[in-house]
Write a protein that holds these residues in place. Structure first.
Motif, PDB file in Angstrom:
ATOM      1  N   ILE A  79       0.908  -1.019  -0.275  1.00 58.67           N
ATOM      2  CA  ILE A  79      -0.089  -0.027  -0.046  1.00 58.67           C
ATOM      3  C   ILE A  79       0.865   1.277  -0.133  1.00 58.67           C
ATOM      4  CG2 ILE A  79      -1.654   1.441   1.336  1.00 58.67           C
ATOM      5  CD1 ILE A  79      -2.654  -1.396   2.341  1.00 58.67           C
ATOM      6  N   GLU A  80       1.823   1.236   0.829  1.00 61.37           N
ATOM      7  CA  GLU A  80       2.778   2.217   0.804  1.00 61.37           C
ATOM      8  C   GLU A  80       3.383   2.406  -0.669  1.00 61.37           C
ATOM      9  OE1 GLU A  80       5.756   1.898   3.622  1.00 61.37           O
ATOM     10  OE2 GLU A  80       4.489   2.059   5.374  1.00 61.37           O
ATOM     11  N   GLY A  81       3.765   1.426  -1.360  1.00 61.55           N
ATOM     12  CA  GLY A  81       4.422   1.536  -2.596  1.00 61.55           C
ATOM     13  C   GLY A  81       3.241   2.150  -3.684  1.00 61.55           C
ATOM     14  N   LEU A  82       1.969   1.933  -3.486  1.00 61.00           N
ATOM     15  CA  LEU A  82       0.895   2.520  -4.324  1.00 61.00           C
ATOM     16  C   LEU A  82       0.322   3.642  -3.830  1.00 61.00           C
ATOM     17  CD1 LEU A  82      -0.945  -1.216  -4.409  1.00 61.00           C
ATOM     18  CD2 LEU A  82       0.506  -0.071  -6.441  1.00 61.00           C
ATOM     19  N   TYR A  83       0.431   4.071  -2.616  1.00 59.25           N
ATOM     20  CA  TYR A  83      -0.057   5.177  -2.010  1.00 59.25           C
ATOM     21  C   TYR A  83      -0.244   6.404  -2.950  1.00 59.25           C
ATOM     22  CZ  TYR A  83      -1.472   8.926   1.203  1.00 59.25           C
ATOM     23  OH  TYR A  83      -1.900   9.857   1.976  1.00 59.25           O
ATOM     24  N   ASP A  84       0.853   6.951  -3.411  1.00 60.53           N
ATOM     25  CA  ASP A  84       0.913   8.048  -4.329  1.00 60.53           C
ATOM     26  C   ASP A  84       0.082   8.049  -5.704  1.00 60.53           C
ATOM     27  OD1 ASP A  84       2.416   9.755  -2.530  1.00 60.53           O
ATOM     28  OD2 ASP A  84       4.271   8.996  -3.358  1.00 60.53           O
ATOM     29  N   PHE A  92      -3.969   9.613  -8.616  1.00 58.81           N
ATOM     30  CA  PHE A  92      -5.178   9.350  -9.652  1.00 58.81           C
ATOM     31  C   PHE A  92      -6.567   9.819  -9.319  1.00 58.81           C
ATOM     32  CE2 PHE A  92      -8.638   6.843 -11.403  1.00 58.81           C
ATOM     33  CZ  PHE A  92      -8.020   6.149 -12.551  1.00 58.81           C
ATOM     34  N   ALA A  93      -6.729   9.803  -8.034  1.00 61.37           N
ATOM     35  CA  ALA A  93      -7.967  10.661  -7.476  1.00 61.37           C
ATOM     36  C   ALA A  93      -8.047  12.093  -7.718  1.00 61.37           C
ATOM     37  CB  ALA A  93      -8.518  10.137  -6.005  1.00 61.37           C
ATOM     38  N   GLY A  94      -6.953  12.546  -7.680  1.00 60.08           N
ATOM     39  CA  GLY A  94      -6.760  14.167  -7.692  1.00 60.08           C
ATOM     40  C   GLY A  94      -7.056  14.923  -6.578  1.00 60.08           C
ATOM     41  N   ILE A  95      -6.802  14.285  -5.332  1.00 61.43           N
ATOM     42  CA  ILE A  95      -7.149  15.015  -4.180  1.00 61.43           C
ATOM     43  C   ILE A  95      -6.239  15.423  -3.257  1.00 61.43           C
ATOM     44  CG2 ILE A  95      -9.653  14.143  -4.239  1.00 61.43           C
ATOM     45  CD1 ILE A  95      -9.055  12.032  -2.526  1.00 61.43           C
ATOM     46  N   ARG A  96      -5.086  15.343  -3.636  1.00 56.27           N
ATOM     47  CA  ARG A  96      -3.922  15.420  -2.567  1.00 56.27           C
ATOM     48  C   ARG A  96      -4.140  16.429  -1.600  1.00 56.27           C
ATOM     49  NH1 ARG A  96       0.895  13.195  -2.156  1.00 56.27           N
ATOM     50  NH2 ARG A  96       0.553  11.664  -3.714  1.00 56.27           N
ATOM     51  N   LYS A  97      -4.606  17.593  -1.957  1.00 53.82           N
ATOM     52  CA  LYS A  97      -4.608  18.810  -1.085  1.00 53.82           C
ATOM     53  C   LYS A  97      -5.481  18.517   0.066  1.00 53.82           C
ATOM     54  CE  LYS A  97      -6.015  22.098  -4.036  1.00 53.82           C
ATOM     55  NZ  LYS A  97      -6.121  23.317  -4.353  1.00 53.82           N
ATOM     56  N   PHE A  98      -6.349  17.570  -0.342  1.00 52.81           N
ATOM     57  CA  PHE A  98      -7.397  17.083   0.771  1.00 52.81           C
ATOM     58  C   PHE A  98      -7.423  15.885   1.463  1.00 52.81           C
ATOM     59  CE2 PHE A  98      -9.196  19.917  -2.575  1.00 52.81           C
ATOM     60  CZ  PHE A  98      -9.770  20.747  -1.852  1.00 52.81           C
ATOM     61  N   ILE A  99      -6.199  15.067   1.302  1.00 58.38           N
ATOM     62  CA  ILE A  99      -6.080  13.693   1.553  1.00 58.38           C
ATOM     63  C   ILE A  99      -6.086  13.463   3.083  1.00 58.38           C
ATOM     64  CG2 ILE A  99      -3.446  13.582   1.618  1.00 58.38           C
ATOM     65  CD1 ILE A  99      -6.067  11.137   0.279  1.00 58.38           C
ATOM     66  N   ASP A 100      -5.679  14.548   3.694  1.00 61.24           N
ATOM     67  CA  ASP A 100      -5.520  14.298   5.326  1.00 61.24           C
ATOM     68  C   ASP A 100      -6.708  15.159   6.049  1.00 61.24           C
ATOM     69  OD1 ASP A 100      -2.932  12.890   5.463  1.00 61.24           O
ATOM     70  OD2 ASP A 100      -2.142  15.005   4.919  1.00 61.24           O
ATOM     71  N   MET A 101      -7.713  15.266   5.585  1.00 63.21           N
ATOM     72  CA  MET A 101      -9.022  16.021   5.956  1.00 63.21           C
ATOM     73  C   MET A 101     -10.147  14.607   6.119  1.00 63.21           C
ATOM     74  SD  MET A 101      -9.253  19.332   3.716  1.00 63.21           S
ATOM     75  CE  MET A 101     -10.852  19.827   4.540  1.00 63.21           C
ATOM     76  N   PHE A 122     -12.978   4.893  -6.873  1.00 65.09           N
ATOM     77  CA  PHE A 122     -12.589   4.266  -8.021  1.00 65.09           C
ATOM     78  C   PHE A 122     -10.735   4.225  -7.834  1.00 65.09           C
ATOM     79  CE2 PHE A 122     -11.267   4.400 -12.255  1.00 65.09           C
ATOM     80  CZ  PHE A 122     -12.206   3.792 -13.032  1.00 65.09           C
ATOM     81  N   ALA A 123     -10.230   5.082  -7.374  1.00 67.69           N
ATOM     82  CA  ALA A 123      -8.841   5.211  -7.455  1.00 67.69           C
ATOM     83  C   ALA A 123      -8.369   3.676  -6.462  1.00 67.69           C
ATOM     84  CB  ALA A 123      -8.148   6.371  -6.894  1.00 67.69           C
ATOM     85  N   ILE A 124      -9.116   3.626  -5.427  1.00 66.68           N
ATOM     86  CA  ILE A 124      -8.595   2.530  -4.564  1.00 66.68           C
ATOM     87  C   ILE A 124      -9.067   1.143  -5.274  1.00 66.68           C
ATOM     88  CG2 ILE A 124      -9.356   1.635  -2.117  1.00 66.68           C
ATOM     89  CD1 ILE A 124      -9.674   4.374  -1.163  1.00 66.68           C
ATOM     90  N   ALA A 125     -10.391   1.034  -5.428  1.00 65.16           N
ATOM     91  CA  ALA A 125     -10.750  -0.117  -5.966  1.00 65.16           C
ATOM     92  C   ALA A 125     -10.057  -0.497  -7.227  1.00 65.16           C
ATOM     93  CB  ALA A 125     -12.529   0.094  -6.295  1.00 65.16           C
ATOM     94  N   THR A 126      -9.635   0.165  -7.984  1.00 72.55           N
ATOM     95  CA  THR A 126      -9.172  -0.303  -9.575  1.00 72.55           C
ATOM     96  C   THR A 126      -7.423  -0.353  -9.534  1.00 72.55           C
ATOM     97  OG1 THR A 126      -9.239   1.981 -10.349  1.00 72.55           O
ATOM     98  CG2 THR A 126     -11.141   0.727 -10.766  1.00 72.55           C
ATOM     99  N   ILE A 127      -6.707   0.002  -8.056  1.00 74.89           N
ATOM    100  CA  ILE A 127      -5.267  -0.079  -8.163  1.00 74.89           C
ATOM    101  C   ILE A 127      -5.054  -1.702  -8.451  1.00 74.89           C
ATOM    102  CG2 ILE A 127      -5.331  -0.631  -5.638  1.00 74.89           C
ATOM    103  CD1 ILE A 127      -3.213   1.779  -7.672  1.00 74.89           C
ATOM    104  N   ARG A 128      -5.753  -2.617  -8.271  1.00 78.72           N
ATOM    105  CA  ARG A 128      -5.644  -3.837  -8.620  1.00 78.72           C
ATOM    106  C   ARG A 128      -6.649  -4.304  -9.880  1.00 78.72           C
ATOM    107  NH1 ARG A 128      -8.028  -8.686  -5.003  1.00 78.72           N
ATOM    108  NH2 ARG A 128      -7.847  -9.614  -7.016  1.00 78.72           N
ATOM    109  N   ASP A 129      -5.939  -5.484 -10.422  1.00 75.36           N
ATOM    110  CA  ASP A 129      -6.667  -5.954 -11.517  1.00 75.36           C
ATOM    111  C   ASP A 129      -8.013  -7.007 -11.061  1.00 75.36           C
ATOM    112  OD1 ASP A 129      -5.198  -4.584 -13.685  1.00 75.36           O
ATOM    113  OD2 ASP A 129      -3.972  -6.572 -13.754  1.00 75.36           O
ATOM    114  N   HIS A 130      -8.964  -6.693 -11.694  1.00 74.83           N
ATOM    115  CA  HIS A 130      -9.928  -7.622 -11.366  1.00 74.83           C
ATOM    116  C   HIS A 130     -10.587  -8.610 -12.519  1.00 74.83           C
ATOM    117  CE1 HIS A 130     -11.276  -4.965  -7.773  1.00 74.83           C
ATOM    118  NE2 HIS A 130     -10.626  -4.080  -8.555  1.00 74.83           N
ATOM    119  N   GLU A 131     -10.912  -9.850 -12.310  1.00 76.89           N
ATOM    120  CA  GLU A 131     -11.288 -10.676 -13.178  1.00 76.89           C
ATOM    121  C   GLU A 131     -12.583 -10.160 -13.770  1.00 76.89           C
ATOM    122  OE1 GLU A 131     -12.302 -15.329 -14.290  1.00 76.89           O
ATOM    123  OE2 GLU A 131     -11.261 -14.937 -12.538  1.00 76.89           O
ATOM    124  N   ILE A 132     -13.599  -9.806 -12.818  1.00 75.54           N
ATOM    125  CA  ILE A 132     -14.917  -9.105 -13.206  1.00 75.54           C
ATOM    126  C   ILE A 132     -14.934  -7.974 -12.571  1.00 75.54           C
ATOM    127  CG2 ILE A 132     -17.310  -9.541 -13.418  1.00 75.54           C
ATOM    128  CD1 ILE A 132     -16.575 -12.669 -13.068  1.00 75.54           C
TER     129      ILE A 132
END
Length: 249
Positions: A131-136, A141-150, A165-175
């Motif tokens: 997760i640390e590697g994927l965090y940035d 992707f979500a475009g909310i860096r200014k608000f991420i700690d709120m 959307f950014a969280i859910a699609t960080i991994r591949d899904h079969e369906i």
């Protein structure tokens, strides 16, 4: 029906019907006493036939747009595929458990966006180090860096949807089922989202995209299914199906 060639079937929907009962209120008409009639209502049950014999097969590498007017049964069909809505008749087979991403999917509002990224990643099976590697990537992707700690309760519905959307699609899904998530955000976010869906599809995934945006459907999908009043009207090439749908409205 779109030809499958030799691709592997991933979802089979076979003559699926969904019926459910809703509470309908009918007013007792009493001309002699209008005031009393407001409070004298009888409750009756009404059956809604939300899906009426829908059948199709989805294959690996399919990106299928689901279109139709409001109340046509699109979301009911997607919920039936995920198992959230039971079918009244017919069968649905899926090669793996479908993942459903919807704008209404809840995150923990009292926690910050940053904490939700961590919890969402853990829920998807990633380790803390992953997760640390994927965090940035997720935050950008979500475009909310200014608000991420709120706290997320301070986010707009669009910001919440983009982060989900950014969280859910960080991994591949079969369906993967995406319900209207591309309707939020600016053009840049929609472009990123459409590219992400194509990546999932190209990695042998199957994507269902429910959307009222015909441009997103055209840019993302290789196939379109048109549902109207619970029935499947067409299944085929996006341009042909969209043209028929727009001509009917």
């Amino acid at each position: 029906m779109v030809a499958s060639s030799d691709r592997r079937p991933v979802v089979v929907v076979d003559n699926v019907h969904v019926e459910y009962k809703v509470l309908a209120t009918g007013k007792k008409a009493t001309a002699a006493n209008t005031k009393q009639s407001i409070f004298s209502r009888r409750r009756t049950m009404q059956t809604v036939h939300a899906l009426k014999g829908v059948s199709f097969t989805a294959y690996e590498n399919d990106s299928i747009g689901i279109i139709g007017s409001n109340g046509s049964g699109k979301s009911t069909l997607m919920r039936a595929i995920t198992g959230l809505t039971p079918v009244s008749k017919g069968n649905i087979w899926a090669s793996s458990r479908p993942s459903m991403l919807g704008v209404g999917a809840a995150l923990i509002k009292d926690l910050s966006g940053s904490r939700n990224v961590i919890l969402g990643g853990l829920a998807l099976g990633f380790t803390k180090a992953e997760i640390e590697g994927l965090y940035d990537d997720i935050v950008d992707f979500a475009g909310i860096r200014k608000f991420i700690d709120m706290p997320m309760r301070t986010y707009s519905s669009g910001m919440t949807a983009r982060l989900k959307f950014a969280i859910a699609t960080i991994r591949d899904h079969e369906i993967l089922i995406v319900d209207e998530a591309l309707a939020v955000g600016d053009r840049a976010f929609r472009t990123r989202s459409e590219n992400r869906i194509r990546e999932i599809r190209d990695n042998a995934g199957t994507v269902f995209l429910v959307s009222h945006s015909m441009s997103s459907i055209r840019d993302t999908c290789n196939r379109v299914i048109w549902i109207e009043k619970g029935e499947m009207k067409m299944d085929g090439d996006p341009e042909e199906v969209i043209a028929a749908y727009e001509a009917s409205s």
